[in-house]
Design a protein around this motif. Structure first.
Motif, PDB file in Angstrom:
ATOM      1  N   ALA A  62       0.882  -1.071  -0.591  1.00 18.45           N
ATOM      2  CA  ALA A  62      -0.074   0.061  -0.244  1.00 18.45           C
ATOM      3  C   ALA A  62       1.008   1.112   0.238  1.00 18.45           C
ATOM      4  O   ALA A  62       0.312   1.975  -0.411  1.00 18.45           O
ATOM      5  N   LYS A  63       2.084   1.366   0.616  1.00 19.36           N
ATOM      6  CA  LYS A  63       2.954   2.822   0.088  1.00 19.36           C
ATOM      7  C   LYS A  63       3.600   2.687  -0.970  1.00 19.36           C
ATOM      8  O   LYS A  63       3.314   4.076  -0.711  1.00 19.36           O
ATOM      9  N   ILE A  64       2.866   2.002  -1.678  1.00 14.03           N
ATOM     10  CA  ILE A  64       3.572   2.526  -3.116  1.00 14.03           C
ATOM     11  C   ILE A  64       3.243   2.894  -3.575  1.00 14.03           C
ATOM     12  O   ILE A  64       3.636   2.591  -5.002  1.00 14.03           O
ATOM     13  N   GLY A  65       1.979   2.289  -3.392  1.00 14.22           N
ATOM     14  CA  GLY A  65       0.397   2.239  -4.811  1.00 14.22           C
ATOM     15  C   GLY A  65      -0.146   3.486  -5.309  1.00 14.22           C
ATOM     16  O   GLY A  65       0.325   3.784  -6.374  1.00 14.22           O
ATOM     17  N   ARG A  66      -0.664   4.012  -4.565  1.00  9.25           N
ATOM     18  CA  ARG A  66      -0.744   5.228  -5.066  1.00  9.25           C
ATOM     19  C   ARG A  66      -0.487   7.131  -4.310  1.00  9.25           C
ATOM     20  O   ARG A  66       0.620   6.180  -3.275  1.00  9.25           O
ATOM     21  N   ASP A  67      -0.776   8.113  -4.919  1.00  9.52           N
ATOM     22  CA  ASP A  67       0.012   8.860  -4.474  1.00  9.52           C
ATOM     23  C   ASP A  67      -0.435   9.131  -3.624  1.00  9.52           C
ATOM     24  O   ASP A  67       0.479   9.397  -2.282  1.00  9.52           O
ATOM     25  N   TRP A  68      -1.645   9.465  -2.893  1.00  8.07           N
ATOM     26  CA  TRP A  68      -2.418   9.798  -1.412  1.00  8.07           C
ATOM     27  C   TRP A  68      -3.179   8.623  -1.595  1.00  8.07           C
ATOM     28  O   TRP A  68      -3.482   8.188  -2.048  1.00  8.07           O
ATOM     29  N   GLN A  69      -2.944   8.376   0.312  1.00  7.41           N
ATOM     30  CA  GLN A  69      -3.619   7.314   0.519  1.00  7.41           C
ATOM     31  C   GLN A  69      -3.939   6.757   2.317  1.00  7.41           C
ATOM     32  O   GLN A  69      -2.890   7.685   2.656  1.00  7.41           O
ATOM     33  N   VAL A  70      -4.538   5.930   2.185  1.00  9.81           N
ATOM     34  CA  VAL A  70      -4.701   5.443   3.746  1.00  9.81           C
ATOM     35  C   VAL A  70      -4.262   4.271   3.963  1.00  9.81           C
ATOM     36  O   VAL A  70      -4.751   3.535   3.234  1.00  9.81           O
ATOM     37  N   ILE A  71      -3.022   4.760   4.912  1.00 11.88           N
ATOM     38  CA  ILE A  71      -2.454   3.041   5.436  1.00 11.88           C
ATOM     39  C   ILE A  71      -2.644   2.629   7.125  1.00 11.88           C
ATOM     40  O   ILE A  71      -2.738   3.756   7.918  1.00 11.88           O
ATOM     41  N   LYS A  98       3.524  10.013  -1.714  1.00 11.27           N
ATOM     42  CA  LYS A  98       4.894   9.352  -1.817  1.00 11.27           C
ATOM     43  C   LYS A  98       5.793  10.181  -2.993  1.00 11.27           C
ATOM     44  O   LYS A  98       4.529  11.136  -3.649  1.00 11.27           O
ATOM     45  N   PHE A  99       6.884  10.593  -3.269  1.00  8.70           N
ATOM     46  CA  PHE A  99       7.485  11.377  -3.511  1.00  8.70           C
ATOM     47  C   PHE A  99       7.662  10.506  -5.149  1.00  8.70           C
ATOM     48  O   PHE A  99       8.563  11.510  -5.140  1.00  8.70           O
ATOM     49  N   ALA A 100       7.775  10.519  -5.899  1.00  7.91           N
ATOM     50  CA  ALA A 100       8.466   8.777  -6.609  1.00  7.91           C
ATOM     51  C   ALA A 100       7.547   8.512  -7.598  1.00  7.91           C
ATOM     52  O   ALA A 100       6.222   7.861  -6.935  1.00  7.91           O
ATOM     53  N   ASP A 101       8.740   8.321  -8.626  1.00  8.25           N
ATOM     54  CA  ASP A 101       7.461   6.945  -9.580  1.00  8.25           C
ATOM     55  C   ASP A 101       7.240   6.041  -9.110  1.00  8.25           C
ATOM     56  O   ASP A 101       8.613   5.178  -8.534  1.00  8.25           O
ATOM     57  N   PRO A 102       6.069   4.761  -8.812  1.00  8.87           N
ATOM     58  CA  PRO A 102       6.398   3.606  -8.445  1.00  8.87           C
ATOM     59  C   PRO A 102       7.447   2.555  -8.925  1.00  8.87           C
ATOM     60  O   PRO A 102       7.167   1.683  -7.753  1.00  8.87           O
ATOM     61  N   ASP A 103       8.133   2.957  -9.663  1.00  6.07           N
ATOM     62  CA  ASP A 103       8.733   1.975 -10.475  1.00  6.07           C
ATOM     63  C   ASP A 103       9.898   2.644  -9.861  1.00  6.07           C
ATOM     64  O   ASP A 103      11.399   1.913 -10.667  1.00  6.07           O
ATOM     65  N   ALA A 104      10.174   3.922  -9.465  1.00  3.89           N
ATOM     66  CA  ALA A 104      11.871   4.153  -8.617  1.00  3.89           C
ATOM     67  C   ALA A 104      12.191   3.341  -8.042  1.00  3.89           C
ATOM     68  O   ALA A 104      11.684   2.379  -7.121  1.00  3.89           O
ATOM     69  N   ARG A 105      13.819   2.498  -7.838  1.00  4.86           N
ATOM     70  CA  ARG A 105      14.475   2.391  -7.063  1.00  4.86           C
ATOM     71  C   ARG A 105      13.918   2.734  -5.643  1.00  4.86           C
ATOM     72  O   ARG A 105      14.224   2.089  -4.690  1.00  4.86           O
ATOM     73  N   VAL A 106      14.266   3.805  -5.319  1.00  3.82           N
ATOM     74  CA  VAL A 106      14.205   4.484  -4.231  1.00  3.82           C
ATOM     75  C   VAL A 106      12.906   5.463  -4.510  1.00  3.82           C
ATOM     76  O   VAL A 106      12.451   6.439  -5.037  1.00  3.82           O
TER      77      VAL A 106
END
Length: 182
Positions: A62-71, A98-106
């Motif tokens: 869930a952390k890397i799914g969408r830009d804004w979300q509830v975890i 999140k502040f990067a593309d979901p495919d980013a390494r970090v």
């Protein structure tokens, strides 16, 4: 007994929030978090030492799914020393960005959360022993750095409501690892 049942029920409800937030094609990882907790209270640092071990569970994908979300997440803090003991369980729902593309390494992720916390303590003070089993509140803010979509380095500050003049607030530095996939 009823207090612990409520904590467990709240924990499962919070973790289910993250699991339901997953897209249909991605099965969520549930992650184990292990870290060090540093009290802001000098009284509790002196009583239990510094740092305390911190263990947590959370849906990870869930952390890397969408830009804004509830975890959702749940943490466990426990300590025992010189006749004093402490068990604190915050159950939190966090809004994250999140502040990067979901495919980013970090992937850096910032989050702010709140929820109930269960306190079970018996602490010896100079004025005598204070003990209770009760509920309070937790608010928190943190930043996670997710690496390779499977593990993260996390920094989180937790502010707890005071009880018996005790302030369980502090900072956690932890490693989170996606352990089980459902």
């Amino acid at each position: 007994m009823i207090n612990r049942t409520l904590v467990v029920a709240a924990a499962f409800a919070t973790l289910a929030t993250g699991a339901m937030a997953q897209s249909g094609s991605n099965r969520p990882w549930f992650a184990l978090q292990a870290g060090a907790y540093f009290f802001t209270s000098s009284e509790l640092r002196d009583r239990f030492g510094d740092p305390l071990p911190s263990i947590g569970i959370q849906p990870f994908t869930a952390k890397i799914g969408r830009d804004w979300q509830v975890i959702g997440d749940i943490k466990f803090l426990t300590a025992s020393r010189d006749g004093s003991r402490l068990f604190v369980v915050p159950v939190s729902a966090s809004v994250s960005k999140k502040f990067a593309d979901p495919d980013a390494r970090v992937i850096p992720i910032v989050r702010v959360g709140a929820g109930p916390a269960y306190y079970d303590y018996s602490i010896m003070r100079t004025s005598g022993r204070v003990k209770d089993r009760t509920f309070g509140w937790n608010t928190n803010a943190g930043i996670d750095f997710v690496f390779d979509k499977r593990w993260a380095l996390s920094f989180r500050y937790d502010q707890y409501s005071k009880t018996d003049g005790l302030d369980f607030s502090g900072m956690t530095v932890a490693i989170t690892f996606g352990l089980v996939r459902f």
